[in-house]
Design an enzyme around this catalytic site. Structure first.
Site, PDB file in Angstrom:
ATOM      1  N   GLN A  40       0.806  -1.376   0.329  1.00 28.81           N
ATOM      2  CA  GLN A  40      -0.200  -0.009  -0.058  1.00 28.81           C
ATOM      3  C   GLN A  40       0.909   1.286  -0.006  1.00 28.81           C
ATOM      4  O   GLN A  40       0.502   2.519  -0.057  1.00 28.81           O
ATOM      5  CB  GLN A  40      -1.024  -0.082   1.173  1.00 28.81           C
ATOM      6  CG  GLN A  40      -0.383   0.179   2.528  1.00 28.81           C
ATOM      7  CD  GLN A  40      -0.101  -1.383   3.184  1.00 28.81           C
ATOM      8  OE1 GLN A  40       0.041  -2.337   2.387  1.00 28.81           O
ATOM      9  NE2 GLN A  40      -0.044  -1.566   4.268  1.00 28.81           N
ATOM     10  N   TYR A  41       2.083   1.319  -0.076  1.00 21.47           N
ATOM     11  CA  TYR A  41       2.829   2.177  -0.002  1.00 21.47           C
ATOM     12  C   TYR A  41       3.514   2.509  -1.678  1.00 21.47           C
ATOM     13  O   TYR A  41       4.425   3.385  -1.802  1.00 21.47           O
ATOM     14  CB  TYR A  41       4.207   1.991   0.910  1.00 21.47           C
ATOM     15  CG  TYR A  41       3.854   1.856   2.338  1.00 21.47           C
ATOM     16  CD1 TYR A  41       2.703   2.477   2.972  1.00 21.47           C
ATOM     17  CD2 TYR A  41       4.447   1.177   3.106  1.00 21.47           C
ATOM     18  CE1 TYR A  41       2.129   2.477   4.275  1.00 21.47           C
ATOM     19  CE2 TYR A  41       4.271   1.019   4.407  1.00 21.47           C
ATOM     20  CZ  TYR A  41       3.114   1.625   5.080  1.00 21.47           C
ATOM     21  OH  TYR A  41       2.548   1.384   6.124  1.00 21.47           O
ATOM     22  N   HIS A  70      -6.803   7.922  -1.059  1.00 18.91           N
ATOM     23  CA  HIS A  70      -6.003   9.140  -1.329  1.00 18.91           C
ATOM     24  C   HIS A  70      -4.869   8.749  -1.905  1.00 18.91           C
ATOM     25  O   HIS A  70      -3.936   7.845  -2.128  1.00 18.91           O
ATOM     26  CB  HIS A  70      -5.947   9.719  -0.015  1.00 18.91           C
ATOM     27  CG  HIS A  70      -5.119   8.783   1.264  1.00 18.91           C
ATOM     28  ND1 HIS A  70      -3.739   8.499   1.082  1.00 18.91           N
ATOM     29  CD2 HIS A  70      -5.414   7.868   2.200  1.00 18.91           C
ATOM     30  CE1 HIS A  70      -3.462   7.912   2.066  1.00 18.91           C
ATOM     31  NE2 HIS A  70      -4.667   7.402   2.526  1.00 18.91           N
ATOM     32  N   ARG A  73       1.476  10.106   0.666  1.00 23.16           N
ATOM     33  CA  ARG A  73       1.453  10.659   1.933  1.00 23.16           C
ATOM     34  C   ARG A  73       2.846  10.620   2.263  1.00 23.16           C
ATOM     35  O   ARG A  73       3.374   9.698   2.151  1.00 23.16           O
ATOM     36  CB  ARG A  73       0.312  10.263   2.739  1.00 23.16           C
ATOM     37  CG  ARG A  73       0.173   8.955   3.069  1.00 23.16           C
ATOM     38  CD  ARG A  73      -0.444   8.841   4.360  1.00 23.16           C
ATOM     39  NE  ARG A  73      -0.887   7.445   4.810  1.00 23.16           N
ATOM     40  CZ  ARG A  73       0.010   6.484   5.364  1.00 23.16           C
ATOM     41  NH1 ARG A  73       1.175   6.836   5.600  1.00 23.16           N
ATOM     42  NH2 ARG A  73      -0.210   5.151   5.494  1.00 23.16           N
ATOM     43  N   LYS A 290      -3.012  -6.319   5.833  1.00 23.82           N
ATOM     44  CA  LYS A 290      -4.382  -5.969   5.359  1.00 23.82           C
ATOM     45  C   LYS A 290      -5.293  -7.140   5.163  1.00 23.82           C
ATOM     46  O   LYS A 290      -6.423  -7.156   5.570  1.00 23.82           O
ATOM     47  CB  LYS A 290      -4.389  -5.332   4.146  1.00 23.82           C
ATOM     48  CG  LYS A 290      -3.352  -3.871   4.075  1.00 23.82           C
ATOM     49  CD  LYS A 290      -4.295  -3.017   5.067  1.00 23.82           C
ATOM     50  CE  LYS A 290      -3.450  -1.763   4.985  1.00 23.82           C
ATOM     51  NZ  LYS A 290      -3.809  -0.810   6.207  1.00 23.82           N
ATOM     52  N   HIS A 350      -9.804   5.471   2.373  1.00 25.42           N
ATOM     53  CA  HIS A 350      -8.510   4.840   2.648  1.00 25.42           C
ATOM     54  C   HIS A 350      -8.249   3.459   2.327  1.00 25.42           C
ATOM     55  O   HIS A 350      -9.339   2.718   2.076  1.00 25.42           O
ATOM     56  CB  HIS A 350      -8.365   4.726   4.358  1.00 25.42           C
ATOM     57  CG  HIS A 350      -8.641   6.124   4.858  1.00 25.42           C
ATOM     58  ND1 HIS A 350      -7.572   7.005   5.200  1.00 25.42           N
ATOM     59  CD2 HIS A 350      -9.518   6.845   5.394  1.00 25.42           C
ATOM     60  CE1 HIS A 350      -8.028   7.960   5.853  1.00 25.42           C
ATOM     61  NE2 HIS A 350      -9.190   7.943   5.838  1.00 25.42           N
TER      62      HIS A 350
END
Ligand code: NAG
Ligand code: NAG
Ligand code: NAG
Ligand code: NAG
Ligand code: NAG
Ligand code: NAG
Ligand code: NAG
Ligand code: NAG
Ligand code: NAG
Ligand code: NAG
Ligand code: NAG
Ligand code: NAG
Length: 462
Positions: A40-41, A70, A73, A290, A350
């Site tokens: 997820q990064y 999103h 970040r 996850k 998210h």
């Protein structure tokens, strides 16, 4: 306004070409053999699709729901403190750096916390452009109805997406819709006790009970398998650092986070400290987390995605939402805040919520548990990994279409549903997908009985 629009256009133009690792169509493509394993990064990249993902000829798309994560970040506040401390620990204890590790001596930790990076903002601008271009026939005639979960980076992502959409729209021919920019975005609070289908938090047994520990237990096992050898190599090259396995993972995390902190996505030198095989194991670790925290591996994971799935059914069928889980009946009962009968909807959320929603919808349901001791391939995990499913700026498209020709047992004009995740068609196996991955609307909606019966919400408060 005019100047701002030009600047957005200019910066997008730049990112479409060689200097940048990112583009509207293909997403992030630098060092893909490692960057596509950052879980997820990972920045969004277009995932190869076994089924042709173009809109089938002879078919008209009549409806699209996009559900977007999103953009890239900075680390969360708690992680950024840990990363900083790990860097300081290395720098205060190491006097001789091994080959390839020398750059760490002068590396300065400057990452912030929680907010989108400039690169992450641009990802969402690109996503809005890409959406407009794919669905131009619908998007020229109407602007989506927008909702965003309330955290700042999510709302800003929604805004950046609208900027990209508007940029493409203002340059397009035949635009008939009259909505003026900026478009309205309905923001749903993430405060404690808020009913929000784009952010989990209400289900007490999930947030605080044994279910909340399943993910940590699964990754602990896998970390003990794949990390110790890496820790040994880091410590050999950073004598005195005495890093723990947890700190080794922090050093790995510094690769994606420093990469997305570069406006153009230039790959960080931290990435070169690890092999492609180690990045695969790292991606698997993030997927396990996850899967066992929000997916089929968690007894209450899929239940967290039920509220949104029921809203999706309402939108697909133009019928009032019937949900008794996390939705807000006040919002969903009002045509102003939950309009029905529209062709385009865009929601922003998210990664964790997207995994729960995919699961509630029955996507990636291989009905096997991911192994916590052996790395599995994508085929073995039913196509699920966080890299392909919920990278930064991930997007699911739920399309409804009608077609002029017959196909198998589908008759002319019958409404069909198809789902794409990051450009990959996810065949709707639970309702008997056809060769293009589609089901009839009726069959698809019937297959969502888990959500329509409320999932296991009744176990949330026992
Ligand atoms: C890192 O930690 C040091 C020492 O506590 C602090 O002075 C510095 O501001 C921190 N840097 C960042 C970017 O948080
Ligand atoms: C993203 O949106 C924010 C808030 O509207 C804006 O300040 C920023 O410039 C946008 N970023 C890009 C890359 O357009
Ligand atoms: C705009 O409409 C004209 C006339 O109907 C058509 O020829 C043209 O292809 C349309 N352009 C786009 C981008 O759809
Ligand atoms: C539901 O939405 C209404 C309208 O925005 C809001 O006033 C109310 O606090 C929300 N209730 C919950 C439980 O989230
Ligand atoms: C690891 O996987 C095994 C078998 O799949 C399972 O029985 C066990 O509970 C898992 N352990 C953890 C800590 O998740
Ligand atoms: C770790 O290193 C040892 C010794 O070189 C090797 O036997 C083992 O297979 C390695 N483990 C992993 C998970 O790579
Ligand atoms: C390394 O750290 C461990 C705790 O993680 C500690 O027990 C050990 O004493 C440390 N070794 C050295 C040489 O500092
Ligand atoms: C990309 O950005 C970094 C810093 O953010 C800069 O050092 C580098 O020169 C840029 N590379 C290109 C090719 O523009
Ligand atoms: C919020 O969710 C709870 C739990 O499902 C439910 O009891 C309550 O009626 C909901 N409130 C609203 C305003 O929909
Ligand atoms: C949705 O239902 C309403 C009333 O039930 C109807 O007026 C409207 O035409 C329907 N819209 C679509 C797109 O089917
Ligand atoms: C996942 O697949 C299993 C086995 O086919 C099925 O029992 C279950 O209902 C499915 N879950 C969802 C949420 O569709
Ligand atoms: C076609 O019919 C078969 C047999 O009735 C059914 O299993 C399958 O789900 C149908 N396909 C679609 C796409 O509806």
């Amino acid at each position: 306004m005019f100047v701002a629009a030009f600047l957005v256009f200019a910066s997008c133009f730049r990112t479409t070409y060689a200097q940048s690792c990112d583009s509207v169509e293909e997403g992030y493509q630098c060092n893909s053999e490692i960057s596509h394993n950052w879980g997820q990064y990972a920045p969004f990249f277009s995932v190869a699709s076994d089924i042709d993902n173009s809109i089938p000829s002879g078919c008209d798309v009549t409806f699209v729901q996009v559900l977007s994560r999103h953009g890239a970040r900075d680390p969360t506040a708690s992680k950024t403190a840990k990363y900083n401390a790990t860097v300081l620990k290395i720098q205060s204890s190491v006097t001789s750096y091994g080959s390839g590790f020398e750059f760490i001596k002068d590396y300065e930790y400057t990452l912030g916390a929680d907010q989108l990076t400039t690169f992450g903002q641009q990802e969402l601008v690109n996503s809005g452009i890409k959406f407009f271009n794919r669905y131009q026939a619908l998007a020229s005639a109407t602007v989506p109805f927008f909702r965003s979960s309330g955290e700042e980076r999510v709302v800003e992502s929604a805004q950046n997406w609208t900027q990209g959409f508007q940029q493409a729209r203002s340059g397009a021919e035949n635009v008939t819709s009259s909505e003026l920019y900026p478009f309205d975005i309905l923001v749903v609070s993430e405060a404690d006790g808020s009913n929000n289908t784009l952010n989990h938090g209400l289900c007490t047994a999930f947030e605080e009970g044994p279910a909340s520990e399943v993910g940590d237990a699964a990754i602990a096992t896998w970390i003990s398998v794949f990390v110790p050898n890496i820790t040994a190599r880091l410590n050999a090259n950073l004598p005195g650092a005495n890093l723990t396995d947890t700190e080794t993972i922090y050093v790995m995390d510094l690769c994606p986070f420093n990469t997305v902190a570069n406006d153009n996505g230039t790959v960080s030198p931290f990435c070169d400290l690890f092999t492609a095989d180690e990045w695969e194991s790292y991606g698997y670790y993030l997927s396990l987390d996850k899967f066992y925290s929000y997916g089929f591996g968690n007894p209450l994971g899929p239940t967290q995605g039920v509220g949104f799935t029921n809203e999706l059914v309402a939108r697909l069928t133009n019928a009032s939402s019937n949900d008794h889980t996390s939705s807000n009946a006040t919002l969903d009962g009002n045509q102003a805040t939950f309009p029905l009968g529209l062709p385009l909807y865009a929601d922003f959320t998210h990664d964790s919520d997207m995994v729960a929603i995919y699961s509630a919808m029955g996507l990636y349901n291989s009905s096997i548990m991911l192994s916590n001791t052996t790395r599995q391939t994508l085929a073995e995990t039913g196509g699920f990994s966080t890299s392909v499913a919920v990278p930064f700026s991930a997007r699911m498209y739920v399309e409804k279409m009608t077609c002029s020709g017959e196909s198998g047992n589908i008759s002319v004009g019958e409404e069909l549903v198809r789902v794409l995740v990051n450009d990959r068609v996810i065949p709707l196996e639970s309702c008997g997908a056809d060769a293009l991955g589609r089901c009839t609307l009726d069959a698809f909606v019937s297959s969502l009985n888990f959500a329509q019966s409320g999932g296991l919400w009744d176990q949330c408060f026992t």
